[in-house]
Design a protein around this motif. Structure first.
Motif, PDB file in Angstrom:
ATOM      1  N   ALA A 198      -7.757   2.447 -10.555  1.00  0.00           N
ATOM      2  CA  ALA A 198      -7.698   2.686  -9.114  1.00  0.00           C
ATOM      3  C   ALA A 198      -6.549   3.635  -8.773  1.00  0.00           C
ATOM      4  CB  ALA A 198      -7.532   1.361  -8.381  1.00  0.00           C
ATOM      5  N   LEU A 199      -5.390   3.416  -9.408  1.00  0.00           N
ATOM      6  CA  LEU A 199      -4.233   4.259  -9.127  1.00  0.00           C
ATOM      7  C   LEU A 199      -4.456   5.687  -9.628  1.00  0.00           C
ATOM      8  CD1 LEU A 199      -1.348   1.772  -9.983  1.00  0.00           C
ATOM      9  CD2 LEU A 199      -1.951   2.647  -7.730  1.00  0.00           C
ATOM     10  N   LEU A 200      -5.150   5.810 -10.768  1.00  0.00           N
ATOM     11  CA  LEU A 200      -5.445   7.143 -11.292  1.00  0.00           C
ATOM     12  C   LEU A 200      -6.365   7.910 -10.344  1.00  0.00           C
ATOM     13  CD1 LEU A 200      -5.986   6.426 -15.094  1.00  0.00           C
ATOM     14  CD2 LEU A 200      -4.298   7.984 -14.123  1.00  0.00           C
ATOM     15  N   LEU A 201      -7.302   7.204  -9.741  1.00  0.00           N
ATOM     16  CA  LEU A 201      -8.287   7.857  -8.887  1.00  0.00           C
ATOM     17  C   LEU A 201      -7.754   8.121  -7.482  1.00  0.00           C
ATOM     18  CD1 LEU A 201     -11.562   5.980  -9.896  1.00  0.00           C
ATOM     19  CD2 LEU A 201     -10.873   8.309 -10.488  1.00  0.00           C
ATOM     20  N   TYR A 202      -6.732   7.354  -7.078  1.00  0.00           N
ATOM     21  CA  TYR A 202      -6.306   7.393  -5.682  1.00  0.00           C
ATOM     22  C   TYR A 202      -6.039   8.808  -5.146  1.00  0.00           C
ATOM     23  CZ  TYR A 202      -3.668   6.539  -1.475  1.00  0.00           C
ATOM     24  OH  TYR A 202      -3.220   6.565  -0.193  1.00  0.00           O
ATOM     25  N   PRO A 203      -5.246   9.632  -5.822  1.00  0.00           N
ATOM     26  CA  PRO A 203      -4.983  10.979  -5.278  1.00  0.00           C
ATOM     27  C   PRO A 203      -6.240  11.844  -5.214  1.00  0.00           C
ATOM     28  CG  PRO A 203      -3.396  10.421  -6.977  1.00  0.00           C
ATOM     29  CD  PRO A 203      -4.495   9.408  -7.054  1.00  0.00           C
ATOM     30  N   VAL A 204      -7.210  11.580  -6.103  1.00  0.00           N
ATOM     31  CA  VAL A 204      -8.446  12.350  -6.082  1.00  0.00           C
ATOM     32  C   VAL A 204      -9.286  11.962  -4.869  1.00  0.00           C
ATOM     33  CG1 VAL A 204     -10.510  12.934  -7.391  1.00  0.00           C
ATOM     34  CG2 VAL A 204      -8.378  12.398  -8.593  1.00  0.00           C
ATOM     35  N   VAL A 205      -9.339  10.653  -4.631  1.00  0.00           N
ATOM     36  CA  VAL A 205     -10.145  10.158  -3.518  1.00  0.00           C
ATOM     37  C   VAL A 205      -9.510  10.519  -2.187  1.00  0.00           C
ATOM     38  CG1 VAL A 205     -11.071   8.069  -2.451  1.00  0.00           C
ATOM     39  CG2 VAL A 205     -10.976   8.257  -4.941  1.00  0.00           C
ATOM     40  N   ASN A 206      -8.202  10.429  -2.140  1.00  0.00           N
ATOM     41  CA  ASN A 206      -7.512  10.569  -0.867  1.00  0.00           C
ATOM     42  C   ASN A 206      -6.349  11.552  -1.002  1.00  0.00           C
ATOM     43  OD1 ASN A 206      -6.791  10.149   1.723  1.00  0.00           O
ATOM     44  ND2 ASN A 206      -5.950   8.098   1.416  1.00  0.00           N
TER      45      ASN A 206
ATOM     46  N   TYR B  14       2.158  10.744   2.619  1.00  0.00           N
ATOM     47  CA  TYR B  14       3.066   9.625   2.834  1.00  0.00           C
ATOM     48  C   TYR B  14       2.757   8.432   1.921  1.00  0.00           C
ATOM     49  CZ  TYR B  14       5.643   5.819   4.918  1.00  0.00           C
ATOM     50  OH  TYR B  14       6.451   4.738   5.093  1.00  0.00           O
ATOM     51  N   PRO B  15       1.507   7.906   1.943  1.00  0.00           N
ATOM     52  CA  PRO B  15       1.246   6.790   1.024  1.00  0.00           C
ATOM     53  C   PRO B  15       1.453   7.165  -0.442  1.00  0.00           C
ATOM     54  CG  PRO B  15      -0.769   7.447   2.161  1.00  0.00           C
ATOM     55  CD  PRO B  15       0.346   8.177   2.804  1.00  0.00           C
ATOM     56  N   GLN B  16       1.143   8.415  -0.774  1.00  0.00           N
ATOM     57  CA  GLN B  16       1.388   8.838  -2.148  1.00  0.00           C
ATOM     58  C   GLN B  16       2.867   8.777  -2.493  1.00  0.00           C
ATOM     59  OE1 GLN B  16      -0.369  12.688  -2.789  1.00  0.00           O
ATOM     60  NE2 GLN B  16      -2.391  11.834  -2.303  1.00  0.00           N
ATOM     61  N   GLY B  17       3.689   9.182  -1.536  1.00  0.00           N
ATOM     62  CA  GLY B  17       5.134   9.141  -1.736  1.00  0.00           C
ATOM     63  C   GLY B  17       5.627   7.715  -1.948  1.00  0.00           C
ATOM     64  N   VAL B  18       5.088   6.787  -1.144  1.00  0.00           N
ATOM     65  CA  VAL B  18       5.500   5.386  -1.281  1.00  0.00           C
ATOM     66  C   VAL B  18       5.078   4.858  -2.653  1.00  0.00           C
ATOM     67  CG1 VAL B  18       5.198   3.052  -0.383  1.00  0.00           C
ATOM     68  CG2 VAL B  18       5.394   4.966   1.196  1.00  0.00           C
TER      69      VAL B  18
ATOM     70  N   TYR C 150       3.331  12.200  -8.971  1.00  0.00           N
ATOM     71  CA  TYR C 150       2.604  10.930  -8.929  1.00  0.00           C
ATOM     72  C   TYR C 150       2.076  10.596 -10.316  1.00  0.00           C
ATOM     73  CZ  TYR C 150      -1.080   7.635  -7.437  1.00  0.00           C
ATOM     74  OH  TYR C 150      -1.905   6.550  -7.284  1.00  0.00           O
ATOM     75  N   TYR C 151       1.442  11.593 -10.960  1.00  0.00           N
ATOM     76  CA  TYR C 151       0.858  11.326 -12.269  1.00  0.00           C
ATOM     77  C   TYR C 151       1.907  11.196 -13.363  1.00  0.00           C
ATOM     78  CZ  TYR C 151      -3.879  11.654 -10.574  1.00  0.00           C
ATOM     79  OH  TYR C 151      -5.041  11.389  -9.921  1.00  0.00           O
TER      80      TYR C 151
ATOM     81  N   VAL D 185       7.118  -1.679  -0.942  1.00  0.00           N
ATOM     82  CA  VAL D 185       6.335  -1.659   0.298  1.00  0.00           C
ATOM     83  C   VAL D 185       7.095  -2.350   1.431  1.00  0.00           C
ATOM     84  CG1 VAL D 185       4.235  -2.551   1.375  1.00  0.00           C
ATOM     85  CG2 VAL D 185       4.118  -1.436  -0.861  1.00  0.00           C
ATOM     86  N   VAL D 186       7.694  -3.513   1.116  1.00  0.00           N
ATOM     87  CA  VAL D 186       8.430  -4.241   2.152  1.00  0.00           C
ATOM     88  C   VAL D 186       9.623  -3.403   2.630  1.00  0.00           C
ATOM     89  CG1 VAL D 186       9.886  -6.250   2.595  1.00  0.00           C
ATOM     90  CG2 VAL D 186       7.728  -6.524   1.388  1.00  0.00           C
ATOM     91  N   SER D 187      10.320  -2.793   1.667  1.00  0.00           N
ATOM     92  CA  SER D 187      11.486  -2.010   2.042  1.00  0.00           C
ATOM     93  C   SER D 187      11.096  -0.808   2.886  1.00  0.00           C
ATOM     94  CB  SER D 187      12.221  -1.596   0.763  1.00  0.00           C
ATOM     95  OG  SER D 187      12.664  -0.281   0.852  1.00  0.00           O
ATOM     96  N   GLU D 188       9.945  -0.216   2.572  1.00  0.00           N
ATOM     97  CA  GLU D 188       9.434   0.912   3.356  1.00  0.00           C
ATOM     98  C   GLU D 188       9.102   0.459   4.777  1.00  0.00           C
ATOM     99  OE1 GLU D 188       9.569   3.669   1.485  1.00  0.00           O
ATOM    100  OE2 GLU D 188       9.269   4.741   3.373  1.00  0.00           O
ATOM    101  N   ALA D 189       8.445  -0.693   4.850  1.00  0.00           N
ATOM    102  CA  ALA D 189       8.088  -1.234   6.163  1.00  0.00           C
ATOM    103  C   ALA D 189       9.340  -1.533   6.969  1.00  0.00           C
ATOM    104  CB  ALA D 189       7.255  -2.503   5.981  1.00  0.00           C
TER     105      ALA D 189
END
Lengths: 292, 630
Positions: free
Chosen positions: B20-28, B33-37, B162-163, B272-276
């Motif tokens: 899922a993580l490998l595909l994430y940048p391809v899909v979206n 921002y989410p990629q950075g997090v 990311y990769y 994620v919590v720290s980002e929030a």
């Protein structure tokens, strides 16, 4: 030559103050095997409080330790009862992490309430010095040193001449044996933690005059104090005294003859060298590690 | 590893998450921002997984681990600016710097046990910052170093980073998993559980800890190199931030210290919590407070971390069936061939020795040990001849166990010499003595309670070779051997149980199997019969006899006199820290000195026969056992 004498005198004065600050840490470790990482934060907390009281009332900051010491005694007692007593019996690393978290909380609270700026208490004698022959000793340093020595002497008296002190020392040496003769471990531990915290009452007040500080300064202070304790041998009060003297001297001598920038580093180098030669520290006895 | 076997789905879930993580940048692809997090979560996970090797497996907490990130950043930053190379190419050198520094610090601080390490790690982080500020010629001081911008087109944003981080994370987790599978990993957990015991079974604790510290620094250093490129600017305060260490500790603790996936899960939660908190909770000012509170809450209320807590809950819901404890029959279960093979191996080890049967294998010469005013062992001499089962008996407090500790290296003698197998061993570290073929058990068993029975038996190292250290502990030869040894003591069926769940007598047998893993020439048994029920006792003596027939020599401390007189020859009697008599059992039981000092009147050859002899003795044996257990 004058330079050297001056540096040595200043080093010893600073060493005396370090000794007081480290004594609480080593006492707490000796009795409970807890490395109180929050000790540095306690110091900054007191320094901040002292600064504020001095700023509001104009009372001498070092004298204010009469107020801060009992406050820190109570603070330490409550902190032990509420937090540290909960993790008795779990591994020593947990107490390190818990007190580390506590230090961060104190830093965070100070950040929000007092702001992230350097502060320093500057009483009237702040820039004056005593002159002894050719050397000059800043009054603030001398007063700080005297206060520190007085408290150390009182601490020594309490530990060696009173029942409470003997109970604490007994619990240091043999907790189960102490329990057998009626020295309750939890009560003694809370008391030792409270006394250890109380030393930061004086230490922090002195700090507020001698050094500029801000909430995150506690990292510098805790690593300095821990260095002293490791150098002297963990849990040893005389060790803390000697370690503080050595490191105070090393620091001032480097600042005088080398550069101010490197003086803190010398601190750490001395510690590493001592550990290389004597892993248990100067006064640390190798404990009987019974393999039964 | 047992954890993974207990939850075989863990790897599957991890694999799915990876896809899922490998595909994430391809899909979206157009969501920087989410990629950075995510990218920062990978970075934290790399650090947490690495930290877990020294602080989770080995239990030595480092509070200055973000130092390695800074060291990596600076190595790469300096090299990139000086020589104009692309930071990504020299990123591995960041890891190399980290390892070198870790080895240097580790060899000073990790030689001893205890608390100096955690303290020095904080100090070193601050020292590194001072270095970075003051070595202006190299680091450009407080001004910091500015690196070139990434070479790829802006349209790709941070996707390459990311990769890179995802790949580094996978490598780190695989590395950590591999370590945990080796005898090195088992040794690290052994150190966490009981460092003194680990040393006595051949674990070179100093080397293990230093290697663990170095291993925990490499990927962080490398990630730091990449981080410098990602930030394109590094300075001392940012690179050596203590808050970075806090997040590492917090992440690992939250997910589960000492587990494989716990640090990764924890890293994602913390990031994620720290980002929030930064977005919704008033900026980074409150971050210190938040992290501090979180750390305290986790230590007080979730000390084991999420993953182990969930696992424990799962186990309670789905309990495993444990077979009935059939102790008496257990010893006969071992297949004859297995027993034969192990015996042949032990015989081979003992035969290649220069010392012939009947000659002196262990020679204790004039050894003393004082504890303050108490002289526990007083100028004692003792010889154990090869091929014998020698007994050491004597009243409680006569210095028998202390003598054992001096021989095995748990304590250092004040004076005297100890020779074993033709070599002087009294100056050797405990593990060296283990490698020479000296094994011991303890009066009160000291198994590693959080390990499985099999891991306990795999843990010992018979030699100091690196190959042995990095051999597979889960499958392969070592594990098979451990199973065989467990079969011999009749506990093969309990291989996957936690050692703490076994009865006391069974633990004694596991400890014996553990010692056998050392391929011992001499085994010191400290009260093997204490707390063991009579039917199991008969089997135990049978095992001892059989091993002895294979050439293994025994020195046994025991209060069960009938057992000693039956099993052992010669018998040495200790009193007040030194031997008072030595000889075959028949002579010892009638020796007047021994009767006075230890055995007492029950054993005096009396006119009214020997009828109450057994009863009196069993009383005493029981008393001794009770005292021993206390």
């Amino acid at each position: 030559m004058t330079h050297l004498v001056q540096a040595i005198a200043l080093g010893l004065l600073i060493g005396g103050v370090y000794a007081l600050m480290a004594s609480g840490l080593t006492l707490i470790f000796g009795v409970m095997r807890i490395i109180n990482i929050a000790q540095g934060a306690f110091l900054i907390l007191v320094a901040m409080l002292t600064w504020w009281l001095w700023h509001e009332t104009g009372i001498d900051p070092i004298l204010l330790s009469v107020v801060t010491t009992p406050l820190m005694f109570g603070f330490g007692w409550v902190a032990y009862r509420l937090l540290l007593s909960r993790i008795r019996g779990s591994s020593a690393s947990m107490s390190v992490l818990l007190t580390f978290g506590f230090a961060l909380v104190i830093e965070g609270v100070l950040n929000i309430t007092a702001g992230n700026k350097f502060k320093s208490a500057t009483p009237s004698y702040f820039e004056e010095s005593f002159r002894v022959g050719a050397i000059s000793l800043p009054k603030a340093q001398v007063f700080g040193f005297l206060a520190a020595m007085a408290v150390l002497a009182a601490l020594y008296f309490v530990l060696t001449r009173t029942w409470t002190g003997r109970a604490i020392r007994a619990a240091t040496q043999n907790p189960s044996g102490a329990a057998l003769v009626g020295v309750g471990a939890t009560g003694t531990a809370a008391l030792a933690f409270a006394i250890g915290s109380a030393t930061t009452g004086v230490g922090g007040s002195i700090l507020s005059v001698l050094y500029p500080f801000f909430p995150a300064s506690h990292y510098d202070w805790i690593s300095r104090l821990l260095g002293i304790v490791v150098l002297g041998g963990m849990g040893s009060l005389p060790g803390a005294l000697v370690g503080a003297g050595i490191l105070g001297l090393a620091e001032t001598l480097t600042a005088t003859y080398g550069s101010l920038n490197w003086s803190t580093l010398v601190f750490y180098i001395v510690i590493m060298v001592v550990l290389l030669i004597r892993p248990q520290g100067l006064f640390g006895a190798k404990l009987r590690e019974d393999t039964v | 590893m047992s954890r993974l076997r207990a939850l075989p789905r863990a790897h599957l879930i991890a694999g799915l998450c990876l896809v899922a993580l490998l595909l994430y940048p391809v899909v979206n692809p157009w969501q920087p921002y989410p990629q950075g997090v995510m990218l920062l979560a990978f970075l934290l996970a790399i650090q947490a997984s690495s930290w877990n090797i020294v602080s989770g497996y080995a239990g030595y907490i480092s509070l200055g681990h973000s130092m390695f990130l800074g060291l990596g950043s600076y190595t790469v930053g300096v090299l990139a600016v000086r020589f104009g190379v692309n930071p990504l190419w020299v990123a591995p050198l960041g890891g190399v710097t980290a390892v070198i520094i870790a080895v240097l610090i580790g060899s000073v601080v990790l030689r001893t046990r205890g608390h100096a390490f955690v303290i020095i790690t904080i100090a070193m982080l601050l020292a590194a910052q001072i270095f970075a500020v003051n070595l202006k010629g190299i680091t450009q001081g407080s001004d910091g170093i500015t690196l070139e911008l990434p070479f790829w087109d802006r349209d790709f944003q941070n996707i390459p980073f990311y990769y890179v981080y995802l790949i580094l994370l996978v490598l780190t987790v695989l590395f950590s998993a591999w370590i945990r599978r080796t005898k090195f990993g088992t040794g690290l957990v052994a150190i966490r559980e009981d460092e003194g015991k680990a040393a006595s079974i051949g674990v070179n604790t100093t080397r293990f800890k230093i290697v663990a510290y170095a291993a925990s620094s490499f990927f962080i250093g490398m990630a730091g190199g990449v981080y410098a490129y990602y930030l394109t600017f590094i300075n001392p305060v940012g690179s050596f931030a203590i808050l970075g260490s806090v997040t590492i500790v917090l992440a690992t603790l939250t997910g589960g210290r000492g587990t494989l996936y716990g640090p990764v899960i924890g890293a994602f939660i913390v990031q994620v919590v720290s980002e929030a908190a930064t977005v919704y909770g008033g900026g980074s000012q409150s971050r210190v407070l938040l992290f501090g509170l979180a750390l305290m809450v986790v230590v007080l209320f979730l000390p084991k971390g999420l993953l182990p807590t969930i696992e424990a809950w799962w186990r309670r819901r789905h309990p495993e069936k444990v077979e009935y404890t059939d102790q008496a029959g257990a010893l006969n279960r071992a297949p004859a061939t297995t027993t034969e093979r192990v015996r042949a191996e032990l015989a081979a080890v003992n035969a290649e020795d220069a010392i012939a049967p009947g000659e002196i294998l262990l020679d204790v010469r004039g050894v003393s040990k004082r504890f303050g005013g108490l002289t526990a062992v007083d100028n004692a001499g003792l010889t154990v001849r090869k091929g014998t089962i020698t007994a050491l008996i004597g009243p409680n407090g006569s210095g028998k166990t202390t003598l054992f500790n001096l021989i095995s290296g748990g304590m250092a003698a004040d004076s005297g010499e100890i020779w074993f197998d033709g070599r002087r061993i009294d100056g050797m570290r405990p593990w060296r003595r283990g490698h020479l073929g000296l094994g011991r058990t303890y009066q009160v068993t000291r198994l590693f309670k959080e390990m499985t029975v099999q891991e306990n038996v795999v843990a010992p190292l018979p030699d100091s070779r690196w190959r042995t250290m990095f051999s597979d502990a889960v499958g392969g030869h070592e594990a098979a051997r451990a199973r065989e040894l467990l079969d011999i003591v009749g506990l093969g069926r309990f291989a996957n149980q936690p050692a703490g769940a076994l009865s006391y007598g069974q633990q004694k047998l596991v400890e014996l199997a553990q010692v056998l893993m050392l391929e011992p020439k001499l085994i010191l048994l400290d009260e093997p019969a204490g707390g063991v029920n009579p039917s199991l006792l008969g089997q135990l003596t049978e095992v001892i006899r059989e091993l002895n027939r294979s050439g293994v020599t025994f020195l046994i401390v025991e209060h069960n006199i009938p057992l000693v007189l039956d099993l052992c020859d010669p018998v040495v009697v200790f009193s007040h820290g030194a031997p008072i008599a030595e000889g075959p059992p028949e002579r010892i039981r009638t020796d007047p000195l021994v009767l006075d000092a230890y055995l007492g009147d029950d054993w005096r050859p009396a006119e009214d026969g020997t009828a109450d002899e057994g009863a009196g003795e069993s009383d005493r044996a029981e008393t001794a056992t009770r005292e021993a257990v206390q």
